[in-house]
Scaffold this motif. Structure first.
Motif, mmCIF file in Angstrom:
data_model
loop_
_atom_site.group_PDB
_atom_site.id
_atom_site.type_symbol
_atom_site.label_atom_id
_atom_site.label_comp_id
_atom_site.label_asym_id
_atom_site.label_seq_id
_atom_site.Cartn_x
_atom_site.Cartn_y
_atom_site.Cartn_z
ATOM 1 N N PRO A 120 -40.457 -6.329 18.224
ATOM 2 C CA PRO A 120 -39.953 -5.376 17.744
ATOM 3 C C PRO A 120 -40.548 -4.013 17.903
ATOM 4 O O PRO A 120 -41.650 -4.367 17.555
ATOM 5 C CB PRO A 120 -40.081 -5.817 15.991
ATOM 6 C CG PRO A 120 -40.997 -7.328 15.909
ATOM 7 C CD PRO A 120 -41.344 -7.661 16.985
ATOM 8 N N GLY A 121 -39.951 -3.026 18.397
ATOM 9 C CA GLY A 121 -39.846 -1.951 18.630
ATOM 10 C C GLY A 121 -40.236 -1.626 19.972
ATOM 11 O O GLY A 121 -39.952 -0.014 20.835
ATOM 12 N N ASP A 122 -39.578 -2.904 20.308
ATOM 13 C CA ASP A 122 -38.869 -2.502 22.450
ATOM 14 C C ASP A 122 -38.520 -1.785 22.751
ATOM 15 O O ASP A 122 -37.746 -1.751 21.858
ATOM 16 C CB ASP A 122 -39.259 -3.569 23.090
ATOM 17 C CG ASP A 122 -40.653 -5.009 22.918
ATOM 18 O OD1 ASP A 122 -41.948 -4.369 22.743
ATOM 19 O OD2 ASP A 122 -40.354 -5.700 23.393
ATOM 20 N N GLU A 123 -38.369 -0.753 23.179
ATOM 21 C CA GLU A 123 -37.447 -0.436 23.946
ATOM 22 C C GLU A 123 -36.660 -0.078 25.089
ATOM 23 O O GLU A 123 -36.891 -1.560 25.855
ATOM 24 C CB GLU A 123 -37.963 1.071 24.073
ATOM 25 C CG GLU A 123 -39.177 2.099 23.018
ATOM 26 C CD GLU A 123 -39.496 3.073 23.851
ATOM 27 O OE1 GLU A 123 -39.761 4.068 24.791
ATOM 28 O OE2 GLU A 123 -40.188 4.029 22.579
ATOM 29 N N VAL A 124 -35.183 -0.202 24.934
ATOM 30 C CA VAL A 124 -33.880 -0.923 25.679
ATOM 31 C C VAL A 124 -33.816 -0.021 26.476
ATOM 32 O O VAL A 124 -32.807 1.222 25.149
ATOM 33 C CB VAL A 124 -32.830 -1.967 25.387
ATOM 34 C CG1 VAL A 124 -31.989 -2.139 26.013
ATOM 35 C CG2 VAL A 124 -33.828 -2.937 24.760
ATOM 36 N N ILE A 125 -33.082 0.277 27.666
ATOM 37 C CA ILE A 125 -32.138 2.047 27.815
ATOM 38 C C ILE A 125 -31.511 2.192 28.236
ATOM 39 O O ILE A 125 -31.173 0.478 29.226
ATOM 40 C CB ILE A 125 -32.859 2.397 30.080
ATOM 41 C CG1 ILE A 125 -34.781 2.469 28.903
ATOM 42 C CG2 ILE A 125 -32.436 3.877 29.992
ATOM 43 C CD1 ILE A 125 -35.331 3.535 30.704
ATOM 44 N N VAL A 126 -30.270 2.682 27.587
ATOM 45 C CA VAL A 126 -29.798 2.525 27.375
ATOM 46 C C VAL A 126 -28.529 2.972 27.617
ATOM 47 O O VAL A 126 -28.807 4.789 27.628
ATOM 48 C CB VAL A 126 -27.940 2.489 25.719
ATOM 49 C CG1 VAL A 126 -26.930 2.324 25.427
ATOM 50 C CG2 VAL A 126 -28.864 1.192 25.511
ATOM 51 N N ILE A 127 -27.171 3.510 28.902
ATOM 52 C CA ILE A 127 -27.061 4.053 29.465
ATOM 53 C C ILE A 127 -25.298 4.642 29.321
ATOM 54 O O ILE A 127 -24.997 3.991 29.590
ATOM 55 C CB ILE A 127 -26.574 3.796 31.581
ATOM 56 C CG1 ILE A 127 -27.519 2.864 31.876
ATOM 57 C CG2 ILE A 127 -26.310 5.292 32.170
ATOM 58 C CD1 ILE A 127 -28.936 4.020 32.355
ATOM 59 N N ALA A 128 -25.625 6.135 28.809
ATOM 60 C CA ALA A 128 -24.463 6.868 28.140
ATOM 61 C C ALA A 128 -23.355 7.459 29.181
ATOM 62 O O ALA A 128 -24.299 8.246 29.960
ATOM 63 C CB ALA A 128 -24.578 7.802 27.560
#
Ligand SMILES: Cc1ncc(COP(=O)(O)O)c(C=O)c1O
Length: 400
Positions: A120-128
């Motif tokens: 929980p709370g881990d970040e995932v980079i999402v390219i827009a």
């Protein structure tokens, strides 16, 4: 209210998809299906290849003894062997059946991978711009999506990615060829990303896994080639689907494969198989696993997409639209002629042309055109595109 506030909010944010669908159905009922140009949905065009249809009929008529039973959660070992061999051929990496898990499409593969690696709370980079479901998938696993814009030509922006890495970064979602832009990332861009992530790993305090979502990797146009991210990036998990190469979107069959170079690959594979079970997928559809086993190396049927791409890129460009020609997949992501793309979308609807707002994909001021449709219908839509061009740019358009 029975639904959780989070789900209510997700439905509200995603309601434009439903609105487009409803508008399309309404317009088709009123004007006749042939007179409405529905570029809103990414449903692949055409039927599964005839040899695959025959294989399905054979399996149904003469089911192998284990066909309808529970099986290992990873899927049939011999099918995973075929996938591993195909991946080894395309990437040069020593994939093994133990690193492959058959999945419920790419969607199932991504949800399993995210559940397996995120706390929980881990970040995932999402390219827009991004495939709209990514944000929901990340949140399904308790993660926090961190949206990073791509460059103006929709290629990766290494500096922006570098700046987004924090002590909580656990993964990056990569999609090449891309939905909604059609961008395909060349080898050098992936190598640069590898350098950025390797540097970032000391800040992140551990591996940053790349979830490489590749359902369109066989849909690439002449002049562009697909370079497998796993060949450039060490910690890669490949999510694949036969929805688009074999036209099996409704059958929900794909796979998740962990790169043999990924940190703790074997443990990760075990975690993914367990998550396939506890997320309730249990295993990928049995008959579809067997059916696709022999179709790993085949090419996708591209001729329709190629023709549609040419007609639309040419007509839209000549009509004044700013379009980056897609290298792959079956989408265009043109710039809206007016800042508020909803105004353009209403004007297009008056021409019976249905397209989807860019803000739904994380980039305002654009719109998506899904051209996975009959070329005759695309051709009939061209006068409407030209009229839109002359209305917004004062140009007549032409060609196509
Ligand atoms: C980029 C992307 N990823 C994942 C998916 C999901 O694929 P599937 O329906 O095969 O699970 C899609 C479907 O359109 C997609 O466009």
């Amino acid at each position: 209210m029975p639904a959780s506030p989070e789900i209510r909010e997700a439905i509200r944010q995603g309601s434009w998809i439903r609105r487009m669908f409803e508008e399309g159905a309404f317009l088709k009922a009123k004007k006749g299906a042939d007179n409405v140009f529905d570029f809103s949905l990414g449903n692949p065009f055409g039927d599964p290849p005839p040899p695959l249809a025959r294989e399905l009929a054979r399996l149904a008529a003469h089911p192998p003894p284990d066909l309808h039973k529970y099986m290992p959660n990873a899927g049939f070992a011999d099918v995973r062997q075929r996938v591993a061999e195909d991946l080894e051929k395309s990437t040069g990496l020593a994939f093994t059946p133990g690193l492959v898990m058959m999945s419920v499409g790419a969607a199932g593969a991504l949800n399993v991978a995210l559940r397996a690696i995120l706390s929980p709370g881990d970040e995932v980079i999402v390219i827009a711009p991004y495939f709209v479901e990514y944000l929901f998938y990340v949140r399904n696993a308790g993660g926090v999506p961190v949206v990073v814009q791509s460059a103006d030509d929709f290629q990766l922006d290494p500096e922006a990615i570098r700046a987004s890495i924090t002590g909580r970064t656990k993964a990056l979602l990569l999609n090449t060829p891309n939905n909604p832009t059609g961008a395909v990332y060349p080898a050098e861009a992936l190598r640069e990303l590898s350098r950025v992530l390797s540097e970032g790993e000391s800040r992140a305090g551990g591996p940053i896994y790349v979830l490489s979502d590749e359902p369109y990797r066989k849909i690439v146009y002449p002049g562009t080639s697909f370079y497998p991210p796993a060949a450039a990036l060490r910690n890669t998990l490949v999510a694949y689907s036969h929805s688009k190469d074999l036209n099996l979107a409704g059958e929900r069959i794909g796979y998740l494969a962990i790169s043999p170079r990924a940190a703790d690959a074997a443990e990760l594979a075990d975690a993914c198989v367990f998550c396939n079970r506890i997320l309730g997928f249990v295993n990928a559809p049995s008959i579809m696993q067997r059916a696709v086993a022999g179709f790993q190396g085949i090419d996708a049927e591209m001729s329709v997409y190629g023709r549609n791409r040419e007609m639309l890129v040419s007509t839209l460009t000549k009509s004044g639209f700013s379009v980056v020609p897609p290298g792959g997949a079956f989408y265009l992501f043109p710039k809206s002629p007016v800042e508020d793309e909803m105004k353009f979308i209403s004007a297009a609807r008056e021409e019976n042309v249905l397209v989807v707002p860019g803000s739904g994909f994380g980039r305002k001021g654009y719109f998506r055109v899904a051209y996975c449709m009959d070329p005759a219908s695309v051709e009939r839509s061209l006068p409407a595109w030209k009229r839109l061009g002359s209305r917004f740019f004062g140009k007549k358009g032409g060609g196509g």
